[in-house]
Design a protein around this motif. Sequence first.
Motif, PDB file in Angstrom:
ATOM      1  N   THR A  26      31.946  43.927  29.174  1.00  0.00           N
ATOM      2  CA  THR A  26      31.788  44.049  30.625  1.00  0.00           C
ATOM      3  C   THR A  26      32.564  42.965  31.355  1.00  0.00           C
ATOM      4  O   THR A  26      33.186  43.223  32.398  1.00  0.00           O
ATOM      5  CB  THR A  26      30.298  43.990  31.012  1.00  0.00           C
ATOM      6  OG1 THR A  26      29.619  45.121  30.447  1.00  0.00           O
ATOM      7  CG2 THR A  26      30.115  44.006  32.515  1.00  0.00           C
ATOM      8  N   GLN A  44      37.792  50.269  32.086  1.00  0.00           N
ATOM      9  CA  GLN A  44      36.772  50.444  31.059  1.00  0.00           C
ATOM     10  C   GLN A  44      37.066  51.653  30.185  1.00  0.00           C
ATOM     11  O   GLN A  44      36.922  51.598  28.959  1.00  0.00           O
ATOM     12  CB  GLN A  44      35.393  50.588  31.696  1.00  0.00           C
ATOM     13  CG  GLN A  44      34.281  50.786  30.658  1.00  0.00           C
ATOM     14  CD  GLN A  44      32.899  50.671  31.241  1.00  0.00           C
ATOM     15  OE1 GLN A  44      32.677  49.900  32.176  1.00  0.00           O
ATOM     16  NE2 GLN A  44      31.951  51.409  30.704  1.00  0.00           N
ATOM     17  N   THR A  83      39.676  43.855  36.479  1.00  0.00           N
ATOM     18  CA  THR A  83      39.542  44.417  37.829  1.00  0.00           C
ATOM     19  C   THR A  83      39.806  43.358  38.891  1.00  0.00           C
ATOM     20  O   THR A  83      40.491  43.611  39.886  1.00  0.00           O
ATOM     21  CB  THR A  83      38.140  45.015  38.013  1.00  0.00           C
ATOM     22  OG1 THR A  83      37.933  46.053  37.053  1.00  0.00           O
ATOM     23  CG2 THR A  83      37.952  45.575  39.411  1.00  0.00           C
ATOM     24  N   ALA A  92      23.882  45.080  34.148  1.00  0.00           N
ATOM     25  CA  ALA A  92      25.299  44.739  34.268  1.00  0.00           C
ATOM     26  C   ALA A  92      26.083  45.853  34.948  1.00  0.00           C
ATOM     27  O   ALA A  92      27.133  45.601  35.562  1.00  0.00           O
ATOM     28  CB  ALA A  92      25.887  44.443  32.890  1.00  0.00           C
ATOM     29  N   GLU A  93      25.584  47.100  34.852  1.00  0.00           N
ATOM     30  CA  GLU A  93      26.245  48.213  35.536  1.00  0.00           C
ATOM     31  C   GLU A  93      26.183  48.014  37.048  1.00  0.00           C
ATOM     32  O   GLU A  93      27.142  48.331  37.760  1.00  0.00           O
ATOM     33  CB  GLU A  93      25.587  49.538  35.147  1.00  0.00           C
ATOM     34  CG  GLU A  93      25.695  49.900  33.678  1.00  0.00           C
ATOM     35  CD  GLU A  93      27.133  50.105  33.230  1.00  0.00           C
ATOM     36  OE1 GLU A  93      27.979  50.474  34.093  1.00  0.00           O
ATOM     37  OE2 GLU A  93      27.427  49.888  32.048  1.00  0.00           O
ATOM     38  N   VAL A 119      36.251  43.818  31.504  1.00  0.00           N
ATOM     39  CA  VAL A 119      36.505  44.823  32.537  1.00  0.00           C
ATOM     40  C   VAL A 119      36.484  44.193  33.928  1.00  0.00           C
ATOM     41  O   VAL A 119      37.359  44.467  34.762  1.00  0.00           O
ATOM     42  CB  VAL A 119      35.467  45.962  32.444  1.00  0.00           C
ATOM     43  CG1 VAL A 119      35.564  46.890  33.656  1.00  0.00           C
ATOM     44  CG2 VAL A 119      35.668  46.762  31.164  1.00  0.00           C
ATOM     45  N   ILE A 120      35.501  43.352  34.189  1.00  0.00           N
ATOM     46  CA  ILE A 120      35.405  42.676  35.483  1.00  0.00           C
ATOM     47  C   ILE A 120      36.604  41.757  35.707  1.00  0.00           C
ATOM     48  O   ILE A 120      37.182  41.701  36.801  1.00  0.00           O
ATOM     49  CB  ILE A 120      34.080  41.885  35.577  1.00  0.00           C
ATOM     50  CG1 ILE A 120      32.912  42.850  35.796  1.00  0.00           C
ATOM     51  CG2 ILE A 120      34.132  40.852  36.699  1.00  0.00           C
ATOM     52  CD1 ILE A 120      31.560  42.189  35.832  1.00  0.00           C
ATOM     53  N   LEU A 123      37.819  49.542  37.997  1.00  0.00           N
ATOM     54  CA  LEU A 123      36.633  49.424  37.130  1.00  0.00           C
ATOM     55  C   LEU A 123      36.541  50.614  36.182  1.00  0.00           C
ATOM     56  O   LEU A 123      36.373  50.449  34.959  1.00  0.00           O
ATOM     57  CB  LEU A 123      35.359  49.361  37.972  1.00  0.00           C
ATOM     58  CG  LEU A 123      34.793  48.018  38.395  1.00  0.00           C
ATOM     59  CD1 LEU A 123      33.483  48.229  39.139  1.00  0.00           C
ATOM     60  CD2 LEU A 123      34.565  47.089  37.207  1.00  0.00           C
ATOM     61  N   LYS A 155      28.608  45.007  38.115  1.00  0.00           N
ATOM     62  CA  LYS A 155      30.031  45.366  38.261  1.00  0.00           C
ATOM     63  C   LYS A 155      30.324  45.854  39.679  1.00  0.00           C
ATOM     64  O   LYS A 155      31.322  45.443  40.293  1.00  0.00           O
ATOM     65  CB  LYS A 155      30.411  46.452  37.243  1.00  0.00           C
ATOM     66  CG  LYS A 155      30.476  45.970  35.820  1.00  0.00           C
ATOM     67  CD  LYS A 155      31.077  47.012  34.899  1.00  0.00           C
ATOM     68  CE  LYS A 155      30.247  48.253  34.762  1.00  0.00           C
ATOM     69  NZ  LYS A 155      30.782  49.197  33.768  1.00  0.00           N
TER      70      LYS A 155
END
Length: 366
Positions: A165, A317, A172, A114-115, A168-169, A313, A118
């Motif tokens: 996550t 986070q 963003t 997932a990192e 955060v996405i 991002l 993003k």
Amino acid sequence: MNNRQIDKVFLSFIAILVFGGIFIFISASMGLMTREGIAFSKIVFNQVFFGLILGGVALFIGSYVNYKTWHKYAFYIFLATILLTLLVFIPKLGFSHGGAKRWLNLGPLSFQPAEALKIGFVIYLSAWLSGVKQKVSTIKFGVVPLLVILMIVGGILLMQPDTGTFVVIFATALGMFLVAGGRWSHIATFSLTGLLGVGLLALAKPYIKDRLLTFFDPTLDPLGSSYQIQQSLISIGSGGFSGRGFGQSVQKFSFLPEPMGDSIFAVFAEEWGFIGAVSLLIVFLLFAIRGLRIASRAPDKFSTLLATGIILLVISQSLINIAAMLNIFPLTGMPLIFVSQGGTAMLFALGAVGIVLNISKYQKNK
């Protein structure tokens, strides 16, 4: 005129966060070492080697590769990160931790795809938004395509589940959409839809419901769902104005869950107090201001959106993590970027800010 030099002020803020984060991490790791007998050298090696050393390489590559290259391969990068993230659902390749299937097992290493997703998402969204131009303010060419993209990413992440996550996405994406020319009314609609979605998820997922109830009443279940926030607030409060000092946190040894992970800010605040906590927030704020300054001076729409997305991002986070520890945002399990445990997370974060450094080479003088 292009200066062809990276923004050294922005680089200095990155260095402060990275090396300061290693300093904070080493102190926090003492708690887990004592509680579970994990070798101190192994903990530090994973963070320093994969996060600092390989992350430094990623930073250099990101700052060296011309930002236009990411535009050229944006769709393929996004597709690759989606497929990589889907690998967590393959038995024996993906594995669970804490009830979530978010990691890939690569022999002696573990990796959270997932990192990468993003970053792939921000690159693709930057390319798409810069391509539709003025049409981004329309429902047909702006709102609907963005909704479809978010649904694809959200579906994958919520199946893991990785709600943090996706939050955060989502945040963003709204920021980038606004910078690209999206209407405030559409932003409001997305936001209300997101809140409705959270409500529906709370009905379907008990853990989300527990986190929301804990957020509104942190005393609700002090030995259960409220335990982490209770211990976090005790940790932060006991730090007082100037803190207990390096390595002197009490909470990390026996009480605070995930002292090297999403609770690391609480450990830091206990050891360095109000002064330390505010100082860390100021560095993140200066990092964001300088990064957005680079975005505002970027040479074209794509680079403006790409730099903006990367900064959003990191900051969204980080602020969500800190806010959750202070109980002004529900717990999400999101780590504090550049500080929390997670070598691959730091690696991708450094690679991403390296892209911003590359964009800074071509920023316009004003």
